[in-house]
Structure formats: structure tokens, C-alpha cells
Design a protein around this motif. Sequence first.
Motif: not given
Lengths: 201, 188
Positions: A39-40, A35-37, A31-33
Motif C-alpha cells: 500500500d505504501r 499488504g501495508v508495504q 501477510k499484513i506487513m
Amino acid sequence: MNKKSNDDFVNIEKLLEDLPGHELPMGLHDKIMRGVQADRRKRLGLRAIKSFGAVAAAAFVAVFWFGWWHQATTEIGESLAESQAVSMEYSLDDAVLPSLSPSPVAGGAGDLAAMPTLRTYDAEFYEMPTIYLEDFDMIFEKIAQLPHDAATIFMGEEENFIIFHINDGNRPQIERLLAGYGIHPPVFGEMDFFVDLIKIQ
Amino acid sequence: MNVLEKAQKGNMAAFEEILTAYEKFIYNFARRLMGNTEDAEDITQEVAIKIYRNLHNCRGEGLLRAWIARITHNACMDALRRKKGKYQDSLEMAEELSGLELVDDTESPEETLVRKELGQYLEGALMQLPPSYRALITLRDMDGYSYEEVAEILSLPIGTVKSRLFRGRAKLKSILTEQSGGDIRLKG
């Protein structure tokens, strides 16, 4: 409450030290990854939107300038232009590119001496250097830290190419920065340069 | 090129490696400061994005641990400020935090039970401390950060860290003793 029979006293520091951590909830890492993707992608999208206005303005100036330049060269310097083997066969789309040059050729036959710079728009120029998206991210961040308007970065509609328009005052810094990523812009006088952006996600 | 440098250049695999190494710490630190799993999960995600966005500000792999702890602490303090007045009561927190696995193969079942009970009491007592003390005790006593690192993370002078840590532990002991009805007697 029960206690250890051989030790009536509890050392709180030891107890704290031994207190085990909680395991990460199932699926949280993914889920975090995601989210980061996201955001990117969002940040890249924002950049593209920010650059849209600049691209639109550049396109307007380009079409205007191209029209003027075409007329001027046709009327004034046709034979001279041919003798200098200047490539002038542009499509309308190509016309956007010369607009990025900060040094439009002024009117008058004498000024046609400046025409060789237009050689940079020949087909060979489109053998662009390659940049990875990850590198672009870093380059963008670093350029953003330079004084305002150090460079304008135009991003292609599908994020498949970018164009750097470097302001002269910041050119040495930015060229050093790009050289660090193995990118050596073909600089011809005050020309801009073009970088092919390869997505590797 | 180390993993931090690769991540700083935008390498997502390297970033994921860093995240994998620190996500459990981030989650646990957030959980202890926030007092519940939902907030801890949200903070962990928020911190991961902050790390990704600001990785270029980290000046070396050796500083990564403290840098991440600082981001996590700041994110928790911001969230706590936003939630001010909406704290769960400590009993609820303690109940939630009691789902710990305190397993030690060398212990007898009775000893394991005692340790589990102690752990539950301790987690409950910890939640009754102010967040600033919780952060200090978590970083220093649970996660093993040095005084210097704790001072850097919390932006406090080392002397303040030591004195607050002393007071925090004393308060924790007092809460623990009171909560257990005097069953737990603490050293020191």
C-alpha cells in the motif's frame, strides 16, 4: 451437560472474561506487513504519477524559457553576464531546474540586475539536504493538509530525489514543517529548493 | 519519542511494533463480530492498512487502544452491511468458533471439559446476538474496555452502553440457558 459439582450456577460475566482469544493464524502477521508495504509503495507510485503531469509541464516551460533566456542573455548581456560570474553552463537536463523558479528574468539590459539569483543554480547548490523516505511520507501528508496548491512536489523517476516547489503564501508554514525534520531549504529570494531522497527500505 | 510518534513519522519498525501489540485483539474482535475466520483475516489486514494510513490522526499513545478498536468496529460494521443477508447461520458459526483451547493447569480434565463445553456454548450464543450487542459484550466483558472507552469506540452515550450491555447479557443468558436445554443455570 456436565457442570461443576460445587457450583450449580455459572456467572456469565466471569465466563466471558475467561473466554480465551484465538491465536493469530500462522503467517497472517507477515501477510499484513506485506499488504501495508504494498500500500505504501502504491501510494508513493500514485504520487509519482500525479507529479508526472506537472513535471512534464514544467519541462516544457523550462525548455521554452531556457531557449528564450539563453538567446536574450547572449544577445544583450554577454559581457555583463561574464562580469557577474554567473554560471550559465547548463545541460539540457539542468534546464528543467531553472524552470521551477517563479521569477523568470524579463528581457532588457536593465533587468539583468536580477541575474545574481541564478547563482543558486551553481554546482554547490547540488549539495542537497537529505531526507528519509519515512519523513517524506509524513511531510507529504502534512503538506497535503495545507490549502490547495501549497506546494508542488516533483518526484524523480526512480524516487531517488524530490523537488519541492513551494507557493509563496505557504512558504513559512512549509519551511517550519521541514525544519522540524532537520531540513533547511536554501532559500534565495523566491527560489525553489531541492532535496535528495534516500531510500532506506 | 514514543513508539506512536516514531510510527507517525513513518518508522516502519515502530508501526510493526504497534501492529504486533494489537493484531491479536483486532483479529479476535473481528472474528467475534464477523463470525468466521476468513472475514476476520480480511478485516485484520484492512484495519492494519487503515491504521498505517491514518496513524497521524491518533492523538496520543493512551488513545491508541480505543482508536484501533473503533477502526476495527467500523470496518466490521461496514463489512456486515455489505454482507447483509449472507450471514452464516449461527450453528455453522458456533461450530467454527468452537475450536478453542480452554486450558487451565489447575483444572482436572473433567473441569477442563466442562469449561470447554461452556465456552463453546457461549461462543455459539454470542453469535446469535445482533452485531451491536456482540461488539458491546466483546469490548466490555471480554477485552476489559471501560464504559467510557466503549462509548467512545461505538459512538454511543454511556447510558446507552450500560443499558444495551444489560440487555445483551440478559439475552445471552437466555440463549445460553435455552441452548443447553436448561443444563446451564446462570447467576443473576
